[in-house]
Scaffold this motif. Structure first.
Motif, PDB file in Angstrom:
ATOM      1  N   SER A  13     -40.527  45.956 -34.783  1.00  0.00           N
ATOM      2  CA  SER A  13     -41.819  45.914 -35.482  1.00  0.00           C
ATOM      3  C   SER A  13     -42.929  46.637 -34.724  1.00  0.00           C
ATOM      4  N   HIS A  14     -42.887  46.636 -33.388  1.00  0.00           N
ATOM      5  CA  HIS A  14     -43.958  47.253 -32.606  1.00  0.00           C
ATOM      6  C   HIS A  14     -43.438  48.518 -31.927  1.00  0.00           C
ATOM      7  N   PRO A  15     -44.036  49.675 -32.214  1.00  0.00           N
ATOM      8  CA  PRO A  15     -43.534  50.928 -31.621  1.00  0.00           C
ATOM      9  C   PRO A  15     -43.634  50.954 -30.106  1.00  0.00           C
ATOM     10  N   GLY A  16     -44.590  50.201 -29.543  1.00  0.00           N
ATOM     11  CA  GLY A  16     -44.684  50.154 -28.096  1.00  0.00           C
ATOM     12  C   GLY A  16     -43.424  49.606 -27.452  1.00  0.00           C
ATOM     13  N   ALA A  20     -41.068  51.164 -24.486  1.00  0.00           N
ATOM     14  CA  ALA A  20     -40.706  50.399 -23.294  1.00  0.00           C
ATOM     15  C   ALA A  20     -39.194  50.333 -23.119  1.00  0.00           C
ATOM     16  N   VAL A  21     -38.466  50.237 -24.218  1.00  0.00           N
ATOM     17  CA  VAL A  21     -37.002  50.245 -24.150  1.00  0.00           C
ATOM     18  C   VAL A  21     -36.505  51.603 -23.641  1.00  0.00           C
ATOM     19  N   ALA A  50     -43.391  54.744 -23.118  1.00  0.00           N
ATOM     20  CA  ALA A  50     -42.177  55.343 -22.543  1.00  0.00           C
ATOM     21  C   ALA A  50     -42.424  55.866 -21.135  1.00  0.00           C
ATOM     22  N   SER A  51     -43.681  56.196 -20.813  1.00  0.00           N
ATOM     23  CA  SER A  51     -44.072  56.611 -19.454  1.00  0.00           C
ATOM     24  C   SER A  51     -43.163  57.690 -18.865  1.00  0.00           C
ATOM     25  N   ALA A 148     -35.124  42.467 -21.982  1.00  0.00           N
ATOM     26  CA  ALA A 148     -33.723  42.161 -22.249  1.00  0.00           C
ATOM     27  C   ALA A 148     -32.859  43.409 -22.094  1.00  0.00           C
ATOM     28  N   VAL A 149     -33.333  44.529 -22.633  1.00  0.00           N
ATOM     29  CA  VAL A 149     -32.587  45.788 -22.505  1.00  0.00           C
ATOM     30  C   VAL A 149     -32.488  46.189 -21.041  1.00  0.00           C
TER      31      VAL A 149
END
Length: 242
Positions: A13-16, A20-21, A50-51, A148-149
């Motif tokens: 639901s959240h693109p952020g 992060a994944v 994504a940094s 979790a990932v």
């Protein structure tokens, strides 16, 4: 080994969180990201979070259905924090990673992560041979999806660097997820035609039958034999009543 393992995010639901994944994956040398109907993607929020893992986002595969995302995989694992009414093999990330260090040498594998607020639904977990559960504080077990990932990918990276046994040589490849789903449709149709399926109990019966065949880890020839039996049986039934 790691290149044969894909991370599949379902209806994020959240693109952020997607960004992060991607960052967590790149930290751990993982690159295969599949996205099933994300609410918003692409997104500046995803790129920001994504940094620097922009390449993971750029190569992410967008899929309309979960079945499309795992169609060519021989092994599907679902991340789940909830106990289920039907027993499904469960593994911790470490045990799972140690097994995949062998399995992923010659198989395509998908690890599924569900929605941020509700995880994977039962019919999505029906597609999985194994559940993956991350040990956590029982009083506060909610993990951010990227966290979790990260845990899972870390264990995969560690396992990939260790000395592991070679996979069992196979003359015939294991059936893919798409081939198994086609078989389950055929099986349901055959059971319906012989009057075995009760509409009120068909879901639980098929779910249990899936577990049986998941444990068997059928190869393509075995699957062809079973489908031949189903085809012959229903043909005989039709001939009898024609």
């Amino acid at each position: 080994m790691l290149s044969n393992i894909r991370i599949v995010l379902v209806e994020t639901s959240h693109p952020g969180n997607i960004g992060a994944v991607a960052r967590a994956m790149k930290n751990m040398c993982m690159s295969e990201l599949y996205l099933v109907t994300p609410k918003i993607f692409p997104s500046a929020d995803a790129t920001s979070r994504a940094s620097g893992a922009d390449d993971i986002l750029a190569s992410a595969v967008l899929c309309d259905t979960l079945q499309d995302a795992i169609a060519d995989c021989q092994l599907v694992i679902g991340a789940s924090a909830r106990s289920r009414t039907i027993t499904v093999p469960e593994e911790s990330p470490r045990i799972c990673a140690q097994r995949l260090a062998v399995e992923a040498q010659d198989k395509k594998i998908a690890i599924l992560f569900g929605r941020e607020n509700s995880g994977l639904k039962n019919h999505e977990l029906d597609l999985c041979q194994t559940l993956l559960t991350i040990p956590s504080n029982t009083a506060y077990s909610s993990l951010n999806i990227a966290a979790a990932v990260q845990v899972v990918c870390y264990e995969l990276l560690v396992a990939s660097s260790e000395q592991v046994a070679k996979p069992e040589l196979r003359d015939v490849p294991l059936a893919s997820s798409a081939q198994m789903e086609s078989f389950y449709e055929h099986l349901y149709q055959a059971l319906d035609e012989i009057g075995f399926i009760n509409p009120d109990k068909s879901t639980s019966i098929m779910r249990r039958l899936r577990r049986v065949y998941h444990r068997a880890a059928l190869d393509t020839k075995e699957l062809d034999i079973l489908r031949g039996i189903l085809k012959k049986s229903t043909a005989i039934l039709h001939k009898k009543y024609d």
